[in-house]
Design a protein around this motif. Structure first.
Motif, PDB file in Angstrom:
ATOM      1  N   PHE A 155     111.262  84.856  75.125  1.00 60.70           N
ATOM      2  CA  PHE A 155     110.096  85.016  74.251  1.00 60.70           C
ATOM      3  C   PHE A 155     108.865  85.417  75.055  1.00 60.70           C
ATOM      4  N   TRP A 156     108.554  84.685  76.096  1.00 60.38           N
ATOM      5  CA  TRP A 156     107.305  84.890  76.831  1.00 60.38           C
ATOM      6  C   TRP A 156     107.262  86.199  77.603  1.00 60.38           C
ATOM      7  N   HIS A 157     108.448  86.768  77.898  1.00 57.64           N
ATOM      8  CA  HIS A 157     108.489  87.993  78.698  1.00 57.64           C
ATOM      9  C   HIS A 157     109.054  89.174  77.920  1.00 57.64           C
ATOM     10  N   GLN A 158     109.119  89.038  76.608  1.00 49.66           N
ATOM     11  CA  GLN A 158     109.459  90.115  75.674  1.00 49.66           C
ATOM     12  C   GLN A 158     110.808  90.774  75.988  1.00 49.66           C
ATOM     13  N   HIS A 159     111.845  89.939  76.062  1.00 47.18           N
ATOM     14  CA  HIS A 159     113.188  90.466  76.314  1.00 47.18           C
ATOM     15  C   HIS A 159     113.806  90.920  74.990  1.00 47.18           C
ATOM     16  N   ASP A 160     114.514  92.015  75.032  1.00 52.43           N
ATOM     17  CA  ASP A 160     115.148  92.566  73.838  1.00 52.43           C
ATOM     18  C   ASP A 160     116.491  91.864  73.608  1.00 52.43           C
ATOM     19  N   CYS A 161     116.415  90.641  73.041  1.00 57.77           N
ATOM     20  CA  CYS A 161     117.629  89.870  72.767  1.00 57.77           C
ATOM     21  C   CYS A 161     117.392  89.005  71.527  1.00 57.77           C
ATOM     22  N   HIS A 162     118.412  88.243  71.163  1.00 49.50           N
ATOM     23  CA  HIS A 162     118.313  87.418  69.957  1.00 49.50           C
ATOM     24  C   HIS A 162     117.318  86.266  70.089  1.00 49.50           C
ATOM     25  N   LEU A 163     116.924  85.903  71.295  1.00 48.02           N
ATOM     26  CA  LEU A 163     115.969  84.811  71.475  1.00 48.02           C
ATOM     27  C   LEU A 163     114.516  85.262  71.314  1.00 48.02           C
ATOM     28  N   PHE A 164     114.295  86.579  71.274  1.00 41.96           N
ATOM     29  CA  PHE A 164     112.923  87.081  71.121  1.00 41.96           C
ATOM     30  C   PHE A 164     112.683  87.529  69.680  1.00 41.96           C
ATOM     31  N   LYS A 165     111.628  86.994  69.099  1.00 35.39           N
ATOM     32  CA  LYS A 165     111.207  87.398  67.755  1.00 35.39           C
ATOM     33  C   LYS A 165     109.687  87.315  67.717  1.00 35.39           C
ATOM     34  N   TRP A 166     109.062  88.372  67.227  1.00 34.42           N
ATOM     35  CA  TRP A 166     107.609  88.342  67.109  1.00 34.42           C
ATOM     36  C   TRP A 166     107.201  87.268  66.115  1.00 34.42           C
ATOM     37  N   PRO A 167     106.201  86.451  66.455  1.00 37.28           N
ATOM     38  CA  PRO A 167     105.705  85.447  65.514  1.00 37.28           C
ATOM     39  C   PRO A 167     105.123  86.107  64.267  1.00 37.28           C
ATOM     40  N   GLY A 168     105.228  85.420  63.151  1.00 37.53           N
ATOM     41  CA  GLY A 168     104.724  85.960  61.888  1.00 37.53           C
ATOM     42  C   GLY A 168     103.226  85.787  61.712  1.00 37.53           C
ATOM     43  N   THR A 169     102.628  84.864  62.448  1.00 36.95           N
ATOM     44  CA  THR A 169     101.195  84.628  62.331  1.00 36.95           C
ATOM     45  C   THR A 169     100.486  85.101  63.590  1.00 36.95           C
ATOM     46  N   ARG A 170      99.209  85.393  63.451  1.00 29.73           N
ATOM     47  CA  ARG A 170      98.355  85.814  64.568  1.00 29.73           C
ATOM     48  C   ARG A 170      99.023  86.932  65.373  1.00 29.73           C
ATOM     49  N   GLN A 171      99.530  87.914  64.663  1.00 29.72           N
ATOM     50  CA  GLN A 171     100.328  88.962  65.280  1.00 29.72           C
ATOM     51  C   GLN A 171      99.584  89.735  66.363  1.00 29.72           C
ATOM     52  N   ALA A 172      98.323  90.050  66.149  1.00 27.94           N
ATOM     53  CA  ALA A 172      97.563  90.798  67.160  1.00 27.94           C
ATOM     54  C   ALA A 172      97.446  89.982  68.450  1.00 27.94           C
ATOM     55  N   PHE A 173      97.167  88.695  68.314  1.00 25.65           N
ATOM     56  CA  PHE A 173      97.058  87.817  69.470  1.00 25.65           C
ATOM     57  C   PHE A 173      98.366  87.821  70.265  1.00 25.65           C
ATOM     58  N   ARG A 185     100.964  89.940  70.199  1.00 22.52           N
ATOM     59  CA  ARG A 185     101.333  91.239  70.772  1.00 22.52           C
ATOM     60  C   ARG A 185     100.528  91.500  72.051  1.00 22.52           C
ATOM     61  N   ASP A 186      99.251  91.130  72.032  1.00 24.15           N
ATOM     62  CA  ASP A 186      98.409  91.297  73.211  1.00 24.15           C
ATOM     63  C   ASP A 186      98.879  90.375  74.343  1.00 24.15           C
ATOM     64  N   LYS A 187      99.088  89.096  74.033  1.00 26.00           N
ATOM     65  CA  LYS A 187      99.485  88.105  75.040  1.00 26.00           C
ATOM     66  C   LYS A 187     100.824  88.458  75.665  1.00 26.00           C
ATOM     67  N   ILE A 188     101.836  88.702  74.856  1.00 30.49           N
ATOM     68  CA  ILE A 188     103.178  88.974  75.368  1.00 30.49           C
ATOM     69  C   ILE A 188     103.223  90.344  76.034  1.00 30.49           C
ATOM     70  N   GLY A 189     102.476  91.295  75.511  1.00 29.03           N
ATOM     71  CA  GLY A 189     102.386  92.611  76.151  1.00 29.03           C
ATOM     72  C   GLY A 189     101.782  92.522  77.542  1.00 29.03           C
ATOM     73  N   ARG A 190     100.754  91.687  77.689  1.00 25.08           N
ATOM     74  CA  ARG A 190     100.140  91.457  79.004  1.00 25.08           C
ATOM     75  C   ARG A 190     101.145  90.817  79.961  1.00 25.08           C
ATOM     76  N   ASN A 191     101.911  89.848  79.457  1.00 25.10           N
ATOM     77  CA  ASN A 191     102.924  89.206  80.298  1.00 25.10           C
ATOM     78  C   ASN A 191     103.910  90.240  80.833  1.00 25.10           C
TER      79      ASN A 191
END
Length: 150
Positions: free
Chosen positions: A67-85, A87-93
């Motif tokens: 989740f924290w490092h944006q891996h393309d697998c079944h354990l990663f799912k974008w949160p439904g709330t505060r999406q901009a926050f 996307r910015d946080k995980i994108g920075r990671n």
């Protein structure tokens, strides 16, 4: 008043998230130690503060949460709330990860990554095979390794 309470709750929840000594990291540490490998932990003097450093073999290992490092697998799912926050946080990671790997490689370090999905979830790999593969890589002269769920 509700905004203050929500903000305080979010701050407490975020503070509870561990950056080091996570369950996947501890699993890797135990397995590599059992294989006779000795290492430094969370080297602050290296780019990206790698989870495990093997100076003898000039190798580092990152144990990444999917989740924290944006891996393309079944354990990663974008949160439904505060999406901009998020996307910015995980994108920075993810961007910081790429910079750290590039800097380590430029400094002559070999870089390994173990993804959380290799250790848990429906795509987890056999743990003894994962440890053997990682230990063999550390002792080799191969430049990189990525271990992820199957």
């Amino acid at each position: 008043m509700a905004d203050v309470h929500d903000s305080e709750t979010r701050s407490r929840n975020m503070a509870a998230i561990r950056g080091g000594n996570t369950k996947p990291e501890m699993q890797i540490r135990r397995g590599l130690h059992a294989a006779g490998l000795r290492f430094r932990l969370h080297a602050k003097d290296l780019p990206g503060k790698p989870d495990l450093v093997f100076p003898r073999w000039r190798a580092v290992v990152f144990v990444n949460g999917c989740f924290w490092h944006q891996h393309d697998c079944h354990l990663f799912k974008w949160p439904g709330t505060r999406q901009a926050f998020w996307r910015d946080k995980i994108g920075r990671n993810a961007a910081n990860d790429a910079k750290a790997v590039a800097a380590l490689r430029a400094a002559g370090w070999r870089v390994g990554s173990v993804w959380e999905c290799a250790l848990k979830g429906r795509t987890k790999l056999d743990s003894s095979e994962t440890m053997r593969c990682l230990a063999d890589w550390i002792r080799s002269d191969l430049e990189t390794i990525t271990i992820q769920g199957g």
